[in-house]
Structure formats: structure tokens, C-alpha cells
Motif scaffolding. Sequence first.
Motif, PDB file in Angstrom:
ATOM      1  N   GLN A  82       0.804  -1.221   0.000  1.00  0.00           N
ATOM      2  CA  GLN A  82       0.000   0.000   0.000  1.00  0.00           C
ATOM      3  C   GLN A  82       0.837   1.272   0.000  1.00  0.00           C
ATOM      4  O   GLN A  82       0.275   2.364   0.089  1.00  0.00           O
ATOM      5  CB  GLN A  82      -0.938   0.004   1.215  1.00  0.00           C
ATOM      6  CG  GLN A  82      -1.966  -1.123   1.180  1.00  0.00           C
ATOM      7  CD  GLN A  82      -3.027  -0.971   2.255  1.00  0.00           C
ATOM      8  OE1 GLN A  82      -3.359   0.124   2.683  1.00  0.00           O
ATOM      9  NE2 GLN A  82      -3.576  -2.083   2.699  1.00  0.00           N
ATOM     10  N   ASP A  83       2.136   1.141  -0.118  1.00  0.00           N
ATOM     11  CA  ASP A  83       2.987   2.326  -0.149  1.00  0.00           C
ATOM     12  C   ASP A  83       4.305   1.941  -0.801  1.00  0.00           C
ATOM     13  O   ASP A  83       4.629   0.757  -0.926  1.00  0.00           O
ATOM     14  CB  ASP A  83       3.226   2.850   1.270  1.00  0.00           C
ATOM     15  CG  ASP A  83       3.722   4.292   1.278  1.00  0.00           C
ATOM     16  OD1 ASP A  83       3.860   4.882   0.185  1.00  0.00           O
ATOM     17  OD2 ASP A  83       3.961   4.835   2.376  1.00  0.00           O
ATOM     18  N   GLN A  85      -4.716   2.654  -2.558  1.00  0.00           N
ATOM     19  CA  GLN A  85      -3.346   2.292  -2.198  1.00  0.00           C
ATOM     20  C   GLN A  85      -2.970   0.890  -2.681  1.00  0.00           C
ATOM     21  O   GLN A  85      -2.101   0.238  -2.097  1.00  0.00           O
ATOM     22  CB  GLN A  85      -3.167   2.402  -0.677  1.00  0.00           C
ATOM     23  CG  GLN A  85      -3.318   3.818  -0.160  1.00  0.00           C
ATOM     24  CD  GLN A  85      -3.303   3.888   1.355  1.00  0.00           C
ATOM     25  OE1 GLN A  85      -4.259   4.280   1.999  1.00  0.00           O
ATOM     26  NE2 GLN A  85      -2.184   3.508   1.937  1.00  0.00           N
ATOM     27  N   PRO A  89     -10.709   4.579  -0.421  1.00  0.00           N
ATOM     28  CA  PRO A  89      -9.558   5.132   0.314  1.00  0.00           C
ATOM     29  C   PRO A  89      -8.987   4.112   1.283  1.00  0.00           C
ATOM     30  O   PRO A  89      -9.689   3.221   1.770  1.00  0.00           O
ATOM     31  CB  PRO A  89     -10.180   6.318   1.069  1.00  0.00           C
ATOM     32  CG  PRO A  89     -11.608   5.919   1.281  1.00  0.00           C
ATOM     33  CD  PRO A  89     -11.990   5.139   0.037  1.00  0.00           C
ATOM     34  N   LYS A  90      -7.692   4.228   1.532  1.00  0.00           N
ATOM     35  CA  LYS A  90      -6.985   3.422   2.539  1.00  0.00           C
ATOM     36  C   LYS A  90      -7.042   1.927   2.258  1.00  0.00           C
ATOM     37  O   LYS A  90      -6.849   1.125   3.171  1.00  0.00           O
ATOM     38  CB  LYS A  90      -7.555   3.702   3.942  1.00  0.00           C
ATOM     39  CG  LYS A  90      -7.489   5.153   4.367  1.00  0.00           C
ATOM     40  CD  LYS A  90      -8.114   5.350   5.740  1.00  0.00           C
ATOM     41  CE  LYS A  90      -8.100   6.804   6.150  1.00  0.00           C
ATOM     42  NZ  LYS A  90      -8.726   7.008   7.486  1.00  0.00           N
ATOM     43  N   GLU A  91      -7.305   1.535   1.039  1.00  0.00           N
ATOM     44  CA  GLU A  91      -7.408   0.120   0.718  1.00  0.00           C
ATOM     45  C   GLU A  91      -6.361  -0.293  -0.308  1.00  0.00           C
ATOM     46  O   GLU A  91      -6.080   0.443  -1.248  1.00  0.00           O
ATOM     47  CB  GLU A  91      -8.797  -0.230   0.186  1.00  0.00           C
ATOM     48  CG  GLU A  91      -9.902  -0.115   1.218  1.00  0.00           C
ATOM     49  CD  GLU A  91      -9.791  -1.127   2.343  1.00  0.00           C
ATOM     50  OE1 GLU A  91      -9.025  -2.111   2.214  1.00  0.00           O
ATOM     51  OE2 GLU A  91     -10.465  -0.943   3.373  1.00  0.00           O
ATOM     52  N   ASN A 121     -11.154  -3.190   5.179  1.00  0.00           N
ATOM     53  CA  ASN A 121     -12.039  -2.654   6.204  1.00  0.00           C
ATOM     54  C   ASN A 121     -13.438  -3.245   6.022  1.00  0.00           C
ATOM     55  O   ASN A 121     -13.999  -3.209   4.922  1.00  0.00           O
ATOM     56  CB  ASN A 121     -12.091  -1.132   6.089  1.00  0.00           C
ATOM     57  CG  ASN A 121     -13.056  -0.514   7.067  1.00  0.00           C
ATOM     58  OD1 ASN A 121     -14.243  -0.435   6.800  1.00  0.00           O
ATOM     59  ND2 ASN A 121     -12.539  -0.079   8.188  1.00  0.00           N
TER      60      ASN A 121
END
Length: 734
Positions: free
Chosen positions: A231-232, A662, A691-693, A702
Amino acid sequence: MRFICSVAFLLLTAFVAAAQEKPQPIVASDLMKIVTVSQLAASPDGRQVVAAVTRKASKTNNATGATEYYYNQHLYLLDPSGKKDPVQLTFGDRRDGQATWSPDGQSLAFVRVDGDAAQVWILPLTGGEAYAITKTKYGASRPLWSPDGKTILFASSIPFHAIEGQVPWTYDRPGRKQGDEPNWKLLKDDEKKNTRSSPDGSLTEVRAWLAKNATDKNPRVLTRLDLQDEQDLEAEEKFVHLFTVPAQAGSETKQLTTGYQNFNGADWSVDGKSIICSSVKLTSAPDYIRTSSLWKLDADGKNLTEFLKVEGQPITNPQYSPDGKSIAFILGTNDGFFGRQNDIGIVAATGGTPTNITKNFDRDVQGFEWSEDNKAVYFNAESEGDIPLYSLPAKGDATPVQLIVGDKGVTGFTVKSGKIIYGLTETSNPWEVYAFTLKDKTQVPITKFNTWVSRKQLIFPKEYWITRPDGMKVQYWVLEPVGRKEGVKYPTILNIHGGPTAMWGPSAFSMWHEFQLEAAWGYGVVFCNPRGSGGYGDAFKRGNFKNWGKDPAADILASLDDAMKQHSWIDKDQLVVEGGSYAGYMVAWLIGHDNRFKAANAQRGVYDLTTFMGEGNAWRLVPDYFGGYPWEPETKKLLDAESPLTYVDKINTPFLIIHGDQDLRTGVVQSEMLYKSLKIQGKPVEYIRYPKEGHELTRSGNPGRMMDHLLRVIEFFERYVRHPEPPAASTSTN
């Protein structure tokens, strides 16, 4: 009159009770009820099993009023006899796991994720609170008690900048040398004050100033090949090293291994004098290495030596036999990612030539464990839509025997005191734990975490096989819609798996809820394992080499065509299609070549293979599956021919594209290119970004976004299909 009213009241009460007892269809929020049990470990006497139990949870944010979704994971004690209920050991909004027993069975060592770094904790089972025994800067994992119970071995991932010594391969900064700039992350405060750095100084001072900026990841200096994590971006390598710590609070840790080398899957020798693990002596940067061997070291970290190497084949997960005379391990081929097959190897603890005991077993071994008498090895492996549990004599030269059979998937297991304790997925229940007695072959359930499923109306898949023109045999399944009536036509979803080497079937936990939810919404579901899938042997798995599109797509459509012949209720004019990852690729390929579908959904897919080579951390699929790189003319031609984006002008099917913000496994640009290409042409397309996945959105993302994802796909399909009557899920009383 009173009598009549009383009778009417009783009848009404009975009617309401009967309605409440009637099985209800699966709904989206049932996702929150699913409990999973993993990391099973039997106590030394076999009378208890510790397990990690994972639940989804939610709470209201008092500041915003929004519902927040998350996971908890706690430790439980299970009774192998099934007579006692599980006992919860840890609590709170945290994640505890990787529990191991002390040799005397009086304590557990486990990993607690509660803050920035995971640490090893000890929980006394005789009374008292759990306490941390590590405070390592970079976290701790995989604790393992020494045979005498005095010491705990654990692993920690150390970043490149914190490793001491000279890099044993060519330094990856062209024209630079290791150590020619300050290592700001390791400098003490007084050393930082005495280090000159300036954007207007000498070259040395400029380099120091630039290095300081890079320390703050502003910017990130990228020199490695595998620069994407999940994710990054991952700017620097990490190296797994082994440590020991006395099994008591306040103790100092000792680092056993050092340098630019990874040490994984460690196990104590039976006498506690040495440690076996898998590693590799690096002669080039780790991102270029795809093999490993067995290494041995003394319990104090001395005398580190390579113990066993099989040329071209990675060795992982070494495990001593109970008598300490042999070591079993996973032996993989290294013929490209897609062609890799995991076998079980065994070698004498004193060294020598290893034996591949599953060389004639044409399936991929997942996990294994020794029998208590050292004579056999138990393991699970995907096979034809199921994940059976097998036993095999440790001497080899025999056919594995299936112990747990049927439309089931063994998700993990442990062996002790004549019993195998195992996790199981089947259509009737997404996840429970059972005990199998080896002597009389009986089995009993020992958990009842998902009993709510007994009140649900489930649909059981029907299995079929077809033979393709080239002789390939393809397995597929059909789920009918909830409440199906004879003589009535129903819309049907063609659901495709990713991988490409994944395998679906009745044992597929990841799809349990999604398939049942779609059936509850009034859809039939067809799914298959086309060529390239796992679970059917090496030749079948290699069947999509340089051929991701045409032949696998033909297998999938042939399964759908045969399903329509077998089931007259499937409405050929009301078909929709969906899939994620490689299946996202396949959905885009199908609708670029076939117009039969009313609507389509692609999730987390790859659509242009050339750009995927650059932006996804799964980029090795390109050279492994297509035999080369985009700068090679013949390979570039093949990649273009096999890319769905090449046929984007042929796509006319209403299309829902989904990706996580991500997701660096397949790369977000893949979905952006596909969406823009369709939007420019005025095609019916909608784009969803979470978002944030990352790439695991539909499996471990999530929980709130997982439900949103499921319902957005169904809502999109509902725009384009007709139901003969309102779907059961839409009128449920849940």
C-alpha cells in the motif's frame, strides 16, 4: 368471544414464531458475524489448543457520528474433546496472535499488535496478567520457546539503514559509495550537531543536506527493484534477523544473526543447542534473488553455516521431527512464479542428500506437520475445488492418503495426542474447528462460533466437468438463486477468480459470503477453474503461458454455456460478469470480445501489461507468464495482443470499475487508464475508488468498505437486469 380471541392470538403468535424460525437469506451485514479461527497450536500434553479468533467489530465515532469498522483478534483455549466451550484469554480492541506453548504447558508466548510495533508477550495460564518481554525498535514476531523453556527465539525485520557492515553486492546508487553521506537515522544528537549540512555548501555538505531530507522521506530516494510494497512505496530493503530473550519480564534481548541476509522460518533443535532456518547468501541485491537454502547456527548465534542447498530450488519452513533425527521442509521449484510447485523434502538432521517425498504428488503443498511417532507427515493441498488433509509416510515412495475429504477446505491444523485439530470451511459453515481422531477416524466439532449460519437459507453449489477441444478438463459449479421456482428464468452472475493460479470451489472461504449474498439477491452464480488455476496439477497450471486471454476465456465461457444447458432457469439474456485482480483483467477481456453480458464489474485488475510491468509489485508476472520484457519487440507485441486495453474500443457493455487508492499490487493507473479510455469514447462506465485500501480489499479490507463493495456491485447489476419477483435479500426480515 374471549375463547375465539384467545385462539386467534395463539395462532398469530405461532405464525409469527414460525416466520421467525424460517431460515432467512444471507444479507450484507452478515459479513460482520463471520468468525475465523487460525494459528492453531496444541499444548504439550495435547489436552488444550490455543487459537487466534478474529472478529469484525464496529463502533460509533462520538465526534463525527460515523460508524467505524475494524478487526479484533484474541487468543482462545479450545478443548480437543469438544466437551468444553472455548475460553477467551485476551480481550480489548487489539490483535493478538502467533501463540506458542511453553514446554511445561504453563504459559503462552504470543505477539501483540497494540501500537506502532508488535512485541512478544507472555501470558501465564496459572494466573496473572500478560506482560511484554520485548521492546524491540522494529517489532518482534514468530516467538518460539527453547526446549528447556528458559528462552524465546523471535524474529525482527531490520531496515537497510540500521544494518552494520559493508554491502556484499554492488551498491545500488550509481556513482556513489556506501557510507559517503551521514546516516541521519542512526546519528546521536551531538553527532547531528557536529555534522555540517547545507544546500549552499561543499559537495559533501550538499550530500549531507540531501541525505537529511531523504531521512524524512522528503523525497524518497528509490534505488531498489521491488520499490512497491502493498500500500505504499518501500524505499529500502528490510532484513529478517533472529533474536533470543529470556522468558521473563525485564530481560535483555540478544541478536543472533547480523548483516545483509534474511533468516526465516526458524526452529529449535530438540536438544536446544542449535537453530535451523532458511536463508540465502546474497551476492546481489535481495530483490533479484528468488531462492534460499537451509542454514544452521548455535543457540548463541555462533557457527552460522549453510546446511543444505538444492540448486535452483528455494527451501523454506524447516521443521525438526519430534525425535530430532530429521528435518522436513518445503521444497519449491524455481521455474517462474506461475510454474512453482511446493513439495515436502526431508533430510537427516546430520546432513546428507534430501528426499522429495511428494515428487509424485502433482499438487501444491500448503502447510505440513510431523506425526508424533516421526513416521509420517501431514499436509494440506488444493485439489479440484477442495483442500483435503493428507498423510504420507516420511520415507516417501507412497501415495498420499486423504484424511479429511469431501467438499471442504482445511484452513490450518495441528497434531498432538493422536488427534488432528483443524480449521474447516464448507458451504454449510464458513469456518469452524474440528478434532479428527487418527485411531478410529472419527471427528467432532470443537467450536461453534458461526452457529448463526444454521438460521440462514444457504445454497449449495452443484459440480460439473467439461472437456475442452484440446483435451483440457475444466471443473465448474452452479448456485441457484434463493427461492427459485420451476419454469421461471433468473439473471445469473458469471464470477471469475484471480491469481491466475487461484482455485475456487466449495472450500473457498474468501467467496463464501459473496456467493451466498448474490444468490439471496436472486442471482444464479456460475464459477469455474479455467486453465492456469491451481489444484489440477502442473500441466494445467502452465496452460495459460503466453495465453492469459483467449484460451482461459474460452474455458470460462464454455462453462457458462454448459451451465445454461444443465439449468433451464438461467436466463441467457440476463447475464452479468464480475471478477477481481487477474479476473478483473479477464472481465475486461471478455467484454472486449463478447457482447452477451448486460453489465460487468472488474475489480483491482490489470488492463495494460506493459505499464503493469512498471507500476505493480506483482510485475514479475510479466516475464514469468510471457517469457520476456516490454522492451523486447516480440514480447511487446505479445503483451499488446494480450492486454484488454488493446480492445477497449470494442467494449460496449455497461461497466463498473473498482480499485483501492493504495493498491500497489496491480497499480491504480491500470484502472484509471481503462476508465479514461472508455469515458473518452462515451461508453457507459462508472469508476469507484476506495480510500486506505490495497489489493486485499475484498478479503481482509475494512469491513465497512467490504460491505459497500459487495452492495455497489449488486446495485450496478440491478440497473440492467430484471427479476421475476423481488429478491429474497431485498425483502429479508434480518
